[in-house]
Write a protein that holds these residues in place. Sequence first.
Motif, PDB file in Angstrom:
ATOM      1  N   GLU A 159       0.832  -1.213   0.000  1.00  0.00           N
ATOM      2  CA  GLU A 159       0.000   0.000   0.000  1.00  0.00           C
ATOM      3  C   GLU A 159       0.865   1.260   0.000  1.00  0.00           C
ATOM      4  N   ARG A 160       1.909   1.265   0.807  1.00  0.00           N
ATOM      5  CA  ARG A 160       2.745   2.457   0.887  1.00  0.00           C
ATOM      6  C   ARG A 160       3.476   2.718  -0.418  1.00  0.00           C
ATOM      7  N   LYS A 282      -2.208   7.766   2.060  1.00  0.00           N
ATOM      8  CA  LYS A 282      -2.648   6.592   1.303  1.00  0.00           C
ATOM      9  C   LYS A 282      -4.094   6.704   0.817  1.00  0.00           C
ATOM     10  N   VAL A 283      -4.609   7.920   0.703  1.00  0.00           N
ATOM     11  CA  VAL A 283      -6.034   8.083   0.428  1.00  0.00           C
ATOM     12  C   VAL A 283      -6.450   7.407  -0.877  1.00  0.00           C
ATOM     13  N   ASN A 284      -5.625   7.481  -1.911  1.00  0.00           N
ATOM     14  CA  ASN A 284      -5.989   6.863  -3.189  1.00  0.00           C
ATOM     15  C   ASN A 284      -5.909   5.350  -3.150  1.00  0.00           C
ATOM     16  N   VAL A 285      -5.166   4.816  -2.187  1.00  0.00           N
ATOM     17  CA  VAL A 285      -5.025   3.360  -2.072  1.00  0.00           C
ATOM     18  C   VAL A 285      -6.086   2.783  -1.148  1.00  0.00           C
ATOM     19  N   VAL A 286      -6.383   3.497  -0.067  1.00  0.00           N
ATOM     20  CA  VAL A 286      -7.310   2.986   0.942  1.00  0.00           C
ATOM     21  C   VAL A 286      -8.760   3.168   0.513  1.00  0.00           C
ATOM     22  N   PHE A 294      -8.987  -4.780   2.584  1.00  0.00           N
ATOM     23  CA  PHE A 294      -7.701  -5.031   3.233  1.00  0.00           C
ATOM     24  C   PHE A 294      -7.674  -4.493   4.662  1.00  0.00           C
ATOM     25  N   ARG A 295      -8.372  -3.355   4.906  1.00  0.00           N
ATOM     26  CA  ARG A 295      -8.413  -2.807   6.257  1.00  0.00           C
ATOM     27  C   ARG A 295      -9.107  -3.783   7.213  1.00  0.00           C
ATOM     28  N   VAL A 296     -10.232  -4.273   6.811  1.00  0.00           N
ATOM     29  CA  VAL A 296     -10.974  -5.225   7.646  1.00  0.00           C
ATOM     30  C   VAL A 296     -10.178  -6.514   7.812  1.00  0.00           C
ATOM     31  N   PHE A 297      -9.610  -6.987   6.720  1.00  0.00           N
ATOM     32  CA  PHE A 297      -8.842  -8.228   6.735  1.00  0.00           C
ATOM     33  C   PHE A 297      -7.636  -8.107   7.658  1.00  0.00           C
ATOM     34  N   SER A 341      -6.196   4.723  12.907  1.00  0.00           N
ATOM     35  CA  SER A 341      -6.231   4.979  11.465  1.00  0.00           C
ATOM     36  C   SER A 341      -7.645   4.871  10.917  1.00  0.00           C
ATOM     37  N   VAL A 342      -8.391   3.889  11.422  1.00  0.00           N
ATOM     38  CA  VAL A 342      -9.778   3.719  10.971  1.00  0.00           C
ATOM     39  C   VAL A 342     -10.634   4.902  11.414  1.00  0.00           C
ATOM     40  N   LEU A 343     -10.422   5.381  12.650  1.00  0.00           N
ATOM     41  CA  LEU A 343     -11.173   6.545  13.129  1.00  0.00           C
ATOM     42  C   LEU A 343     -10.856   7.789  12.302  1.00  0.00           C
ATOM     43  N   MET A 344      -9.580   7.986  11.973  1.00  0.00           N
ATOM     44  CA  MET A 344      -9.207   9.115  11.119  1.00  0.00           C
ATOM     45  C   MET A 344      -9.850   8.991   9.743  1.00  0.00           C
ATOM     46  N   LEU A 345      -9.952   7.762   9.274  1.00  0.00           N
ATOM     47  CA  LEU A 345     -10.597   7.525   7.984  1.00  0.00           C
ATOM     48  C   LEU A 345     -12.081   7.856   8.049  1.00  0.00           C
TER      49      LEU A 345
END
Length: 671
Positions: A159-160, A282-286, A294-297, A341-345
């Motif tokens: 991702e990075r 990573k906004v365009n990737v996430v 992938f975040r949930v996984f 990270s999820v909260l920021m998202l």
Amino acid sequence: MELPIPKIVQRLWEAWNFRVFIILSLLLQALLVLAPPFRKRTRSKLLLMFIWLAYLLGDWIATFAIGLISKSQEGACEPKGREDLMAFWASFLLLHLGGPDKITSFSLEDNEFWLRHLMGLIFQVLATAYIFYQSLTDQSKIWIPTTMVFVVGTIKCVERTRALYLASLSRFGYSVLPEPNPGPDFKQAIEIYSSMRTVEMEMQTPEVGANPVYNWKPLEEIQLLEEAYRLFEIFKGLIVGLLLSSKDRELSRDFFLTRTATEAFRLIEYELNFMYEVLHTKVNVVRCPTGYLFRVFSFILILAALVVVSIKERFVFGDNKFDVRLTYALLIGALGLEAISVLMLIFSDRTLLALRRSWRKFIPKIILTRTRWSRSVSKYDMISYCLNNDAPKWMDTLVVYLGVKEILEKVKIWRFSSSGPVSGDLEEFIFEELRMKSRTANNLRAAMDACSQRGDWALLQNSGAIYFKVKWRIVEYQYAESLLLWHLATELCFLQETEIKSEADAKSREICKLLSDYMFYLLVMKPVLMTPVLGNWQIVLQDTCAEAQRFFGRRFKSEKSEACKQILEVKTKFRPIVVKGNKSKSLLFDACRLANDLSGLEISKWKLMSQVWVELMSYAAINCRPNVHAQQPSRGGELLTFIWLLMNHLGLGTQFYEQERQAGTKMVPQK
């Protein structure tokens, strides 16, 4: 030959080396997760440097620790049977190399080195895989959670690297291009065209200066956010030098002409925040179905690894309490950082845009109204620069010999400089000046002419007599010379006048002083923002400072007010170039003449000078390279960048092309 290191020190290093680095790596990851909001809202160089060091050390320490773990498996510093635990820790270091979502790069240059970063991550993934392979024995007890963390770390690294690649200017420029449009099939079109005839049509053209009717009703905060995102999608090509159509220019210009100064600056603030996210996160990737999956996984895998390790704790760690705590710290830290990270998202601007209108009423107002830049400018003045430059000659000689003169001068300026707030009055004044100029720029040629003005337009707007009296202070000098001249004149007038006639004059005086000091600070500390228009400004600056220091040296060292009073007492009936010749480029007494001329005006000199400063500032903003402007949101924001984007939205930019208009004829079939 071995170094004379005590045995006890060697044993401590062998027992604790990679453990210490693992702890440091975890702490740095926590810092990098929490740092990005401060990065956008602060101008503190110490804080930005601290974040920069954390960004560099985060990669270096994780890489170094992986190497130490690999070496420990080959040596005898760790007891046998602990290889699986070492592999488990190495997988966490790989996860750390993937970095947090909100800071993939510190500068635009980091994005350009995405290929180098890719090669480094490939080697680190292979090294971690090798450590894992060596740990796979009959006695392995936690190979399942190690596999889970290794998979998550690999996902983070991919991702990075992809985020760096997408944010590189070449790839970003490709992404903003419109879809290929070959147009109608020429062979078929020529056959149809040959069988048609033309007839003249009466074309209705809008009156010059006429604008469509737009809604003047104030916009709510969420509406401003929506409009900012729409504008960002249209104008993001400015970053890579893409030319926008005249249609885009007219629509944006007509919209901004109906906005207030507060709304306009808020729109730019939102838009620059979107720019920051695209270039440094990573906004365009996430933010895509695969990214969400992938975040949930990843979260589920880390949680499962924690459960497995807690079940097998007694068989893995034995009586080593520290290793138990370190392992749980890594697992809980990974879960905590992932949750942050999820909260920021969830609370990001893009999520707010994606919510349904019926849900937006539940959004706390503070989320929308939070500041997304520093709302301040750095400032310094040339008189202070000259008065504080009193180092002995032997020190100057040593500094020149060592080649650190420029660095020490910038440290000195940074030490004595200060910051001032970007107030609502300042925003309104700048916006009204640019809006007035935009209303006269009804076509691209007029817009280009407006962008080329660096003070003379402001003089003409007040009085033709004033223009012919003062214009030589602008037209006869290069941009940087004119900037230094008006800066010194502003400082002399500011310190000379102690009694203010009216509240309006007091407001204009403060605005003028702030813009003057801000532009001088940019000139000496951030010349990259004005490089295309500077010329030989260093020669002019050093000659002016040399004359000022010689002048002050004849008298006692005093405060700025007394120093300026001494300068203004010198008779300047004749121009210095006539008296002294043109060997020296000093502008000290040219500024004295300008200050005396401005003080003798019948109109408010402070409003006039403020208007000149807005033009000088807008001239530098529009001529600065777009990629330099794109760098500023990651450094607390810059008022000059706000003006650059605001000018483009008002149709005053230079990156527009004339879109083809429909001809005044129509093709009809022949009878």
